[in-house]
Design a protein around this motif. Sequence first.
Motif, short mmCIF file in Angstrom:
data_model
loop_
_atom_site.label_atom_id
_atom_site.label_comp_id
_atom_site.label_asym_id
_atom_site.label_seq_id
_atom_site.Cartn_x
_atom_site.Cartn_y
_atom_site.Cartn_z
N LEU A 406 0.87 -1.13 0.19
CA LEU A 406 0.06 -0.11 0.05
C LEU A 406 0.97 1.24 -0.18
O LEU A 406 0.55 2.05 -0.73
N VAL A 407 1.96 1.15 0.77
CA VAL A 407 3.01 2.52 0.63
C VAL A 407 3.61 2.64 -0.57
O VAL A 407 3.60 3.57 -1.03
N SER A 408 4.00 1.36 -1.12
CA SER A 408 4.67 1.71 -2.41
C SER A 408 3.67 2.20 -3.43
O SER A 408 3.80 2.83 -4.21
N ALA A 409 2.38 1.46 -3.52
CA ALA A 409 1.34 2.17 -4.48
C ALA A 409 1.12 3.65 -4.40
O ALA A 409 0.89 4.27 -5.38
N ALA A 410 1.23 4.05 -2.90
CA ALA A 410 0.84 5.53 -2.74
C ALA A 410 1.74 6.19 -3.13
O ALA A 410 1.68 7.43 -3.64
N ARG A 411 3.17 5.76 -2.92
CA ARG A 411 4.32 6.63 -3.22
C ARG A 411 4.59 6.81 -4.88
O ARG A 411 5.02 7.74 -5.20
N GLY A 412 4.11 5.58 -5.74
CA GLY A 412 4.38 5.91 -7.27
C GLY A 412 3.48 6.92 -7.49
O GLY A 412 2.46 7.23 -7.44
N GLN A 413 4.28 7.74 -8.49
CA GLN A 413 3.43 9.03 -9.24
C GLN A 413 2.54 8.55 -10.28
O GLN A 413 1.49 8.73 -9.84
N ARG A 414 3.07 7.94 -11.11
CA ARG A 414 2.13 7.69 -12.32
C ARG A 414 1.83 6.09 -12.38
O ARG A 414 0.92 5.53 -13.01
N ARG A 415 2.75 5.07 -11.80
CA ARG A 415 2.87 3.93 -11.80
C ARG A 415 2.49 3.37 -10.73
O ARG A 415 2.14 4.29 -9.84
N GLY A 416 2.69 2.01 -10.44
CA GLY A 416 2.34 1.24 -9.08
C GLY A 416 1.18 0.44 -9.35
O GLY A 416 0.71 -0.06 -8.33
N ALA A 417 0.94 0.04 -10.58
CA ALA A 417 -0.39 -0.93 -10.71
C ALA A 417 -0.15 -2.11 -10.31
O ALA A 417 -0.78 -2.88 -9.35
N GLY A 418 1.17 -2.67 -10.30
CA GLY A 418 1.68 -4.01 -9.64
C GLY A 418 1.61 -4.11 -8.21
O GLY A 418 1.39 -5.01 -7.68
N SER A 419 1.74 -2.96 -7.54
CA SER A 419 1.74 -2.73 -6.09
C SER A 419 0.33 -2.91 -5.56
O SER A 419 0.10 -3.61 -4.56
N TRP A 420 -0.54 -2.45 -6.38
CA TRP A 420 -2.00 -2.41 -6.07
C TRP A 420 -2.42 -3.77 -6.11
O TRP A 420 -3.14 -4.39 -5.14
N VAL A 421 -2.01 -4.72 -7.11
CA VAL A 421 -2.31 -5.87 -7.38
C VAL A 421 -1.87 -7.02 -6.17
O VAL A 421 -2.66 -7.83 -5.48
N ALA A 422 -0.59 -6.69 -5.82
CA ALA A 422 0.01 -7.30 -4.61
C ALA A 422 -0.60 -7.00 -3.44
O ALA A 422 -0.95 -7.86 -2.61
N PHE A 423 -1.13 -5.66 -3.20
CA PHE A 423 -1.74 -5.27 -2.11
C PHE A 423 -2.99 -6.11 -1.75
O PHE A 423 -3.63 -6.48 -0.58
N TRP A 424 -3.84 -6.08 -2.80
CA TRP A 424 -5.30 -6.83 -2.75
C TRP A 424 -5.05 -8.15 -2.38
O TRP A 424 -5.76 -8.60 -1.52
N PHE A 425 -4.34 -8.94 -3.18
CA PHE A 425 -4.03 -10.38 -2.82
C PHE A 425 -3.44 -10.66 -1.31
O PHE A 425 -4.02 -11.61 -0.60
N SER A 426 -2.68 -9.78 -0.81
CA SER A 426 -1.93 -9.96 0.61
C SER A 426 -3.06 -9.56 1.47
O SER A 426 -3.28 -10.10 2.64
N ALA A 427 -3.66 -8.50 1.14
CA ALA A 427 -4.77 -8.00 2.19
C ALA A 427 -5.93 -8.81 2.34
O ALA A 427 -6.41 -9.19 3.42
N THR A 428 -6.55 -9.38 1.27
CA THR A 428 -7.43 -10.17 1.36
C THR A 428 -7.31 -11.60 1.77
O THR A 428 -8.06 -12.05 2.73
N ALA A 429 -6.15 -12.20 1.80
CA ALA A 429 -5.85 -13.29 2.32
C ALA A 429 -5.60 -13.14 3.79
O ALA A 429 -5.92 -13.79 4.51
#
Length: 481
Positions: A406-429
């Motif tokens: 989540l921190v990585s996705a928030a810090r990315g300026q225009r990118r960070g899509a991969g961080s969002w995917v990783a966030f959702w799978f780890s958070a829901t698990a």
Amino acid sequence: MGRDMVLGGRYELAEKLGQGGMGTVHRGVDQRLRRTVAVKVLSSALAHDPQSRARFRREAHAAAALNHPAVATIHDVGEEPHPDGPRPYLVMEYVQGATLAEVLRGGPLSVVDAVNAACAVLDALRHSHECGIVHRDIKPSNIMVTGPETVKVLDFGIAKAFTETATRITGSGAAIGTPAYLSPEQINGAEIDHRADLYAMGCLLHELLTGQTPFRGESPFAIMHQHLFATPEPVSRLRAQIPPAVDAVILRALSKDPKERFDDAAQMRAALAGALAQASLPTVQATASGPPVTRTGGRTALRDKFRISLRPCADSALALLGCLLSLLCARGQLVDTAHFGRVAIAAGVLGLVTLPWSTRLSCAVGWGPVAEAVAVNSELRRAYIGWQHSYVAIAALLALAAACCLVSAARGQRRGAGSWVAFWFSATASIWYVLDDLHKLFVFYLLLSLVAIATVSWETFELVRRRAGTGRQPGKGRSPA
């Protein structure tokens, strides 16, 4: 039957949800299939007579054959040994929502909502009547509201089992049910058919529209006497905005003679839908032409405002895949709840709409339902199999990984899509490890909403800051202050 009791060596009673004349309802856990269920432990009226218990099992098995979205599914039926005699129990689909009785505490429904709810119940009754099953106890507390226009009808088959049990025990055709919704033939102990349910639907619709049943009295006998002899007051006298066509449907359903009612549930539903359509015909108006789109430098003002960029890249492709998968998860009904399908569709559509503006926002909302569907259908969940040190460690590390992503996705300026995917799978698990079935989806819905709101706010802030920075640069014909 106390808390944490296990019925049939399989169904753990976790929480008491309610109690009525026919028994007590618990939220339970099917330990074999690891799913949340509703368990109705029936009253002692069925416990002392073997033939009554056998009749109940036959009725429950017949009702279990019903397969309709508006009918609560019956999973199992059994008996639990008890010092006072075997206690029959029924295992049903666990339905989240509020009963119509609870909804009515806030006052009568609007005409549209009342008619839509009645039509949904009539759809369920049409299916059950075609299968030869009469409900016999249609009332607000037996109808769960699961969405804006969706309901679940409960307790199919149970009322008939109780009626026949009372007949066997008392030797008479005693009326079993709620007096406010009993048809005259039920009160008289006569043979009934599907039209008794249509009479109850007339009582139900009357209450949905006015907040009160058509017949009221100081005692059950006074109410039943009115069912037999009194003429119901038209609902339009109690609420002026009710269309006369809807009034006519209710009065026909409340006819004393079953032959004067609707032929079947489908005919009553069609009459209700037609009455509502007739009352809400829109007034046709000429559509005024809007002002032409102003173009500056060959680009629309809307395009300038949202800086739409459709150039392909890995992040936009990942966001698009998440949105499409979210829509497929909703269509595939991978999560068996009333709300998940609509949430997944909304997330997928929102992701597609916002993709040209922000791949980060599109990924943030599009991948959430996908990860939730995978977590629900995987073995990466505790699901009442007991806490162990390895599970605790895995859950803690997954939560930590979600925070880092989540921190990585928030810090990315225009990118960070991969961080969002990783966030959702780890958070829901991690959510599925920590919480029980009753709370998991609610936490996910809250998390999805917060993520969407936070991402929209952040993107808007970034856009405003960039434009403010551009406005401070030297312009044509002007010098900086």
